[in-house]
Design a protein around this motif. Structure first.
Motif, PDB file in Angstrom:
ATOM      1  N   PHE A 216       0.834  -1.190   0.000  1.00 16.19           N
ATOM      2  CA  PHE A 216       0.000   0.000   0.000  1.00 16.19           C
ATOM      3  C   PHE A 216       0.875   1.249   0.000  1.00 16.19           C
ATOM      4  CE2 PHE A 216      -3.083  -2.992   2.003  1.00 16.19           C
ATOM      5  CZ  PHE A 216      -4.065  -2.887   1.036  1.00 16.19           C
ATOM      6  N   GLN A 217       1.982   1.192   0.717  1.00 15.29           N
ATOM      7  CA  GLN A 217       2.841   2.367   0.823  1.00 15.29           C
ATOM      8  C   GLN A 217       3.883   2.356  -0.285  1.00 15.29           C
ATOM      9  OE1 GLN A 217       3.674   3.546   4.719  1.00 15.29           O
ATOM     10  NE2 GLN A 217       5.554   4.644   4.269  1.00 15.29           N
ATOM     11  N   SER A 218       4.104   3.529  -0.840  1.00 18.25           N
ATOM     12  CA  SER A 218       5.172   3.674  -1.823  1.00 18.25           C
ATOM     13  C   SER A 218       6.277   4.526  -1.216  1.00 18.25           C
ATOM     14  CB  SER A 218       4.650   4.325  -3.103  1.00 18.25           C
ATOM     15  OG  SER A 218       4.389   5.697  -2.894  1.00 18.25           O
ATOM     16  N   PHE A 219       7.405   4.545  -1.873  1.00 19.63           N
ATOM     17  CA  PHE A 219       8.561   5.248  -1.330  1.00 19.63           C
ATOM     18  C   PHE A 219       9.092   6.290  -2.321  1.00 19.63           C
ATOM     19  CE2 PHE A 219       8.382   0.907   0.348  1.00 19.63           C
ATOM     20  CZ  PHE A 219       8.142   1.202   1.674  1.00 19.63           C
ATOM     21  N   GLU A 220       8.226   6.686  -3.236  1.00 22.77           N
ATOM     22  CA  GLU A 220       8.612   7.718  -4.184  1.00 22.77           C
ATOM     23  C   GLU A 220       8.558   9.094  -3.514  1.00 22.77           C
ATOM     24  OE1 GLU A 220       9.798   6.757  -7.060  1.00 22.77           O
ATOM     25  OE2 GLU A 220       9.312   4.710  -6.428  1.00 22.77           O
ATOM     26  N   THR A 221       9.353  10.002  -3.982  1.00 22.96           N
ATOM     27  CA  THR A 221       9.316  11.376  -3.489  1.00 22.96           C
ATOM     28  C   THR A 221       8.155  12.082  -4.162  1.00 22.96           C
ATOM     29  OG1 THR A 221      11.706  11.379  -3.189  1.00 22.96           O
ATOM     30  CG2 THR A 221      10.607  13.526  -3.273  1.00 22.96           C
ATOM     31  N   ALA A 222       7.131  12.420  -3.384  1.00 28.05           N
ATOM     32  CA  ALA A 222       5.899  12.949  -3.962  1.00 28.05           C
ATOM     33  C   ALA A 222       6.040  14.405  -4.388  1.00 28.05           C
ATOM     34  CB  ALA A 222       4.752  12.800  -2.957  1.00 28.05           C
ATOM     35  N   GLY A 223       6.658  15.221  -3.567  1.00 28.79           N
ATOM     36  CA  GLY A 223       6.806  16.637  -3.903  1.00 28.79           C
ATOM     37  C   GLY A 223       7.920  16.866  -4.894  1.00 28.79           C
ATOM     38  N   GLN A 224       7.823  17.973  -5.627  1.00 31.09           N
ATOM     39  CA  GLN A 224       8.850  18.320  -6.612  1.00 31.09           C
ATOM     40  C   GLN A 224       9.406  19.698  -6.275  1.00 31.09           C
ATOM     41  OE1 GLN A 224       6.091  17.381 -10.017  1.00 31.09           O
ATOM     42  NE2 GLN A 224       7.882  16.291 -10.798  1.00 31.09           N
ATOM     43  N   ARG A 225      10.358  19.713  -5.368  1.00 33.15           N
ATOM     44  CA  ARG A 225      10.937  20.957  -4.858  1.00 33.15           C
ATOM     45  C   ARG A 225      11.480  21.838  -5.980  1.00 33.15           C
ATOM     46  NH1 ARG A 225      14.333  22.191   0.013  1.00 33.15           N
ATOM     47  NH2 ARG A 225      15.777  23.842  -0.605  1.00 33.15           N
ATOM     48  N   ASP A 226      12.146  21.224  -6.957  1.00 32.32           N
ATOM     49  CA  ASP A 226      12.813  22.010  -7.997  1.00 32.32           C
ATOM     50  C   ASP A 226      11.841  22.780  -8.884  1.00 32.32           C
ATOM     51  OD1 ASP A 226      15.149  21.002  -7.000  1.00 32.32           O
ATOM     52  OD2 ASP A 226      15.412  19.491  -8.570  1.00 32.32           O
ATOM     53  N   LEU A 227      10.574  22.300  -8.959  1.00 29.04           N
ATOM     54  CA  LEU A 227       9.601  22.974  -9.814  1.00 29.04           C
ATOM     55  C   LEU A 227       8.850  24.088  -9.094  1.00 29.04           C
ATOM     56  CD1 LEU A 227       8.103  19.935 -11.767  1.00 29.04           C
ATOM     57  CD2 LEU A 227       9.839  21.569 -12.515  1.00 29.04           C
ATOM     58  N   GLY A 228       9.129  24.256  -7.793  1.00 27.80           N
ATOM     59  CA  GLY A 228       8.426  25.265  -7.018  1.00 27.80           C
ATOM     60  C   GLY A 228       8.517  26.675  -7.591  1.00 27.80           C
ATOM     61  N   PRO A 229       9.717  27.179  -7.922  1.00 24.13           N
ATOM     62  CA  PRO A 229       9.808  28.548  -8.446  1.00 24.13           C
ATOM     63  C   PRO A 229       9.025  28.743  -9.754  1.00 24.13           C
ATOM     64  CG  PRO A 229      11.952  27.787  -7.695  1.00 24.13           C
ATOM     65  CD  PRO A 229      11.053  26.594  -7.653  1.00 24.13           C
ATOM     66  N   GLU A 230       9.103  27.763 -10.635  1.00 22.69           N
ATOM     67  CA  GLU A 230       8.399  27.871 -11.917  1.00 22.69           C
ATOM     68  C   GLU A 230       6.884  27.892 -11.706  1.00 22.69           C
ATOM     69  OE1 GLU A 230       7.476  24.683 -15.466  1.00 22.69           O
ATOM     70  OE2 GLU A 230       9.522  24.765 -14.678  1.00 22.69           O
TER      71      GLU A 230
ATOM     72  N   PRO B 220      -6.983   7.548  -0.307  1.00 17.52           N
ATOM     73  CA  PRO B 220      -6.075   6.552   0.274  1.00 17.52           C
ATOM     74  C   PRO B 220      -6.088   6.636   1.797  1.00 17.52           C
ATOM     75  CG  PRO B 220      -5.018   7.724  -1.539  1.00 17.52           C
ATOM     76  CD  PRO B 220      -6.308   8.435  -1.272  1.00 17.52           C
ATOM     77  N   ARG B 221      -6.068   5.480   2.437  1.00 15.33           N
ATOM     78  CA  ARG B 221      -5.979   5.323   3.883  1.00 15.33           C
ATOM     79  C   ARG B 221      -7.288   5.580   4.621  1.00 15.33           C
ATOM     80  NH1 ARG B 221      -2.480   3.527   1.092  1.00 15.33           N
ATOM     81  NH2 ARG B 221      -0.526   4.611   0.750  1.00 15.33           N
ATOM     82  N   ASN B 222      -8.298   6.151   3.968  1.00 17.66           N
ATOM     83  CA  ASN B 222      -9.567   6.427   4.626  1.00 17.66           C
ATOM     84  C   ASN B 222     -10.697   5.799   3.826  1.00 17.66           C
ATOM     85  OD1 ASN B 222      -9.289   8.766   6.927  1.00 17.66           O
ATOM     86  ND2 ASN B 222      -7.689   8.907   5.367  1.00 17.66           N
TER      87      ASN B 222
ATOM     88  N   SER C 177      -3.730   2.571   7.680  1.00 18.56           N
ATOM     89  CA  SER C 177      -4.581   3.686   8.087  1.00 18.56           C
ATOM     90  C   SER C 177      -3.901   5.037   7.921  1.00 18.56           C
ATOM     91  CB  SER C 177      -5.060   3.499   9.535  1.00 18.56           C
ATOM     92  OG  SER C 177      -3.971   3.348  10.421  1.00 18.56           O
ATOM     93  N   PHE C 178      -2.613   5.041   7.638  1.00 21.87           N
ATOM     94  CA  PHE C 178      -1.851   6.235   7.260  1.00 21.87           C
ATOM     95  C   PHE C 178      -0.483   5.749   6.820  1.00 21.87           C
ATOM     96  CE2 PHE C 178      -1.483   5.473  11.759  1.00 21.87           C
ATOM     97  CZ  PHE C 178      -0.138   5.574  12.031  1.00 21.87           C
ATOM     98  N   GLU C 179       0.295   6.630   6.236  1.00 17.83           N
ATOM     99  CA  GLU C 179       1.630   6.255   5.786  1.00 17.83           C
ATOM    100  C   GLU C 179       2.484   5.886   7.005  1.00 17.83           C
ATOM    101  OE1 GLU C 179       2.533   6.232   2.427  1.00 17.83           O
ATOM    102  OE2 GLU C 179       0.395   6.635   2.141  1.00 17.83           O
ATOM    103  N   THR C 180       3.031   4.684   7.003  1.00 19.14           N
ATOM    104  CA  THR C 180       3.822   4.230   8.143  1.00 19.14           C
ATOM    105  C   THR C 180       5.032   5.132   8.347  1.00 19.14           C
ATOM    106  OG1 THR C 180       3.137   1.948   7.845  1.00 19.14           O
ATOM    107  CG2 THR C 180       5.189   2.313   9.045  1.00 19.14           C
ATOM    108  N   ILE C 181       5.213   5.553   9.591  1.00 19.13           N
ATOM    109  CA  ILE C 181       6.370   6.360   9.981  1.00 19.13           C
ATOM    110  C   ILE C 181       7.411   5.405  10.563  1.00 19.13           C
ATOM    111  CG2 ILE C 181       7.200   8.171  11.537  1.00 19.13           C
ATOM    112  CD1 ILE C 181       4.227   9.218  11.494  1.00 19.13           C
ATOM    113  N   ALA C 182       8.556   5.338   9.935  1.00 13.94           N
ATOM    114  CA  ALA C 182       9.666   4.531  10.448  1.00 13.94           C
ATOM    115  C   ALA C 182      10.899   5.412  10.439  1.00 13.94           C
ATOM    116  CB  ALA C 182       9.869   3.279   9.607  1.00 13.94           C
TER     117      ALA C 182
END
Length: 600
Positions: free
Chosen positions: A2-16, A216-218, A367-372
């Motif tokens: 259920f959980q993925s480990f991809e980086t969801a946010g795209q910091r580099d595209l923020g300014p554009e 997801p999760r709910n 029930s939410f993204e596992t915190i490890a």
């Protein structure tokens, strides 16, 4: 997984993307715009279509908002997310600590008289808009804007979710949907309300004994509903394609038609100013339909679980506890391999734990993204491991694991902090203080009528005595096969909702040293009448019943720092685990469990 480990946010595209939004704002004739992490239903989790804050800024936390002007952009987050936000967003966004800083005050310092602040009327509540208006005064206009300027610059914005709806068994709910509707209608009539407009997906799911899969999760569907007090009629506003596997006895309409339906009602219409989208009350004002602000009438009945719900979720927690025990047994073996030089990572931990939950054959979702969080990652309260951040477990560090499962009969949430190798004196001292706070709340007895804010200090006092504290609430409400974060009940400084029998809450004090380690210990508890005492007067007393049965890490407990009552609580708790796990675990895990639950 259920959980993925991809980086969801795209910091580099923020300014554009920020530059594109400012151009869209100029075209719309507004000087500032609000970008919340919210959808039209004000849920904690949002579908990909509604992840506007993440798309713009790169921030992936579950709470926050961005305020954009032509010159500055402030990302407002609370104490749980300040470290995470600084790591995830580009320098064009300033991280602002909320609620210490308010959006209205921030904007008032940056806008001149005559400025126009825009907001999407589907994504903000009336309460939030009024608070902003009050802070800015009459010289700055706060105005709804459609279409949302951000949506106009998001070229590949996902489509709305199309999760299928399923029926929720009456025997688990403890009441049928018609029984619940009749009770809600009695509440409305007693308050003099002709209709209630419902916008919270978990309220609608609870009321109609349905579950969904839009988020997801709910396990809830995106929907709106109107309840008529006099007749008991319910109108459901949902994409009809979601109902292809079930039959409902309520008329169904497209979700976007709810605004027109509101404008055609004869009031008074009950609206929750803290949860309903602004467009609800705006439509009623435009149509001159009388309405009143009052809490969603489903909130308290949903929070006070039936005996059937408590019984079924208790079984779900035992099932989950067995999975957790198997995981902790696996982790003890993994720790031994780490100390021999093998690499075990945070992702290995998440995958291993989800595997044990899946092995129950009852897991519907986490029930939410596992915190490890290993080592310093444990100090990031809502850390989510990705391939980019994945860290190896290391000798002398702590591992904080916060996780939960969505089962067909219950929702779980548990945190345990474990030592890898030999813990330091500081780690032991900190863990013991957090544990003492958790025990104090677990053992609490209190007069009926007290609220979460009255009990909150019990969990913090051991930390306060050493000049320490934590920047999140001590406990949140939890649903039964519903949202893992459920209102209105909480244990926090802000909560004035009286605690009542049947409410389920988390008990999760913690402590976090940035760059070093984090400690959190969490059990779920249900409120029940307290057993009478010999010298008790005639007042009604309440207490907590523990739902979570998973061992604590004995190596992190300073036994000498415990009172006799605290030590007895731990021994009784561990004995209860051993008893309840009989017959649920394989022989090797049972042997391990005997060692880790032995009396202190």
């Amino acid at each position: 997984m259920f959980q993925s480990f991809e980086t969801a946010g795209q910091r580099d595209l923020g300014p554009e993307r920020l530059a594109a939004l400012r151009a869209a704002m100029e075209k719309a004739g507004i000087d500032a715009f609000l970008v919340p992490r919210a959808d039209a239903h004000q849920g904690e989790y949002v579908a990909p279509r509604d992840a506007r804050l993440q798309w713009l800024t790169g921030f992936t936390g579950s709470a926050g908002f961005c305020v954009v002007t032509q010159k500055e952009a402030g990302l407002f987050v609370d104490g749980r997310y300040t470290v995470q936000a600084r790591d995830q967003v580009a320098d064009c966004f300033s991280v602002v600590r909320f609620p210490q800083a308010k959006a209205g005050d921030w904007l008032a310092e940056r806008l001149s008289q005559g400025a126009r602040v825009g907001f999407d009327p589907w994504l903000h509540t009336r309460a939030a808009v009024e608070a902003l208006n009050d802070a800015l005064g009459s010289g700055i206009a706060v105005m709804p804007v459609e279409p949302n300027p951000l949506d106009t610059i998001w070229p590949d914005q996902p489509a709305p979710p199309q999760g299928l709806v399923r029926l929720f068994p009456d025997d688990i709910a403890g009441k049928t949907a018609p029984e619940k509707i009749a009770e809600i209608c009695e509440t409305l009539k007693a308050d003099g309300h002709a209709f209630a407009a419902l916008s919270l997906p978990d309220s609608i799911a609870w009321l109609l004994n349905i579950r969904g899969s839009d988020i997801p999760r709910n396990p809830v569907p995106h929907a709106f509903a109107l309840v008529e007090a006099g007749t008991g009629d319910v109108r459901l506003f949902i994409d009809e394609a979601k109902l292809r596997d079930v039959e409902v006895s309520y008329p169904v309409f497209p979700p976007e038609s709810v605004v027109q339906a509101l404008s055609q009602l004869s009031g008074p219409v009950r609206i929750d100013r803290d949860t309903a989208p602004y467009i609800f009350s705006h439509a009623l004002e435009e149509a001159q339909v009388k309405f009143v602000y009052a809490p969603d009438p489903c909130l308290l009945p949903k929070a006070c679980k039936t005996e059937a719900e408590i019984a079924h979720t208790s079984e779900a927690h035992l099932r989950d506890a067995a999975a957790m025990c198997r995981f902790l047994h696996w982790l003890s073996d993994a720790e031994a391999r780490v100390l021999q030089g093998e690499t075990i990572t945070e992702i290995d931990v998440v995958e291993g734990l989800e595997g044990f939950r899946r092995a129950t054959d009852r897991l519907l979702d986490i029930s939410f993204e596992t915190i490890a969080g290993s080592g310093p990652h444990g100090a990031i309260v809502h850390y989510r491991v990705t391939h980019d951040t994945n860290r190896a477990l290391a000798d002398g560090e702590l591992l904080l694991v916060d996780s939960g499962g969505q089962y067909d009969d219950g929702t779980t949430d548990i945190t345990r902090t474990m030592a890898i190798g030999t813990p330091t004196d500081e780690q032991i001292d900190t863990y013991t203080r957090v544990l003492k706070g958790m025990i104090a709340l677990s053992r609490a007895r209190w007069p009926k009528g007290l609220a979460g804010r009255d009990l909150d200090p019990l969990a913090r006092a051991p930390l306060w005595r050493h000049g320490q504290d934590f920047d999140h609430g001590t406990g949140h409400g939890v649903g039964v096969a519903l949202s893992v974060h459920e209102g209105p009940q909480r244990i926090s400084r802000q909560s004035d909702i009286p605690l009542e029998v049947g409410m389920i809450l988390s008990n999760e004090p913690g402590y976090y040293r940035e760059g070093a380690f984090g400690v959190r210990i969490e059990n779920l508890v249900a409120i029940e009448p307290a057993h009478p005492l010999p010298d008790q007067d005639d007042r009604e007393m309440l207490a907590f019943k523990t739902l979570t049965w998973v061992p604590l890490d004995r190596r992190l407990i300073d036994v000498a720092a415990l009172s006799p009552g605290e030590r007895a609580w731990i021994d009784t708790y561990h004995a209860g685990i051993a008893t309840r796990m009989t017959g649920r675990l394989p022989a090797d895990v049972v042997h391990w469990l005997g060692d880790v639950t032995a009396p202190l």
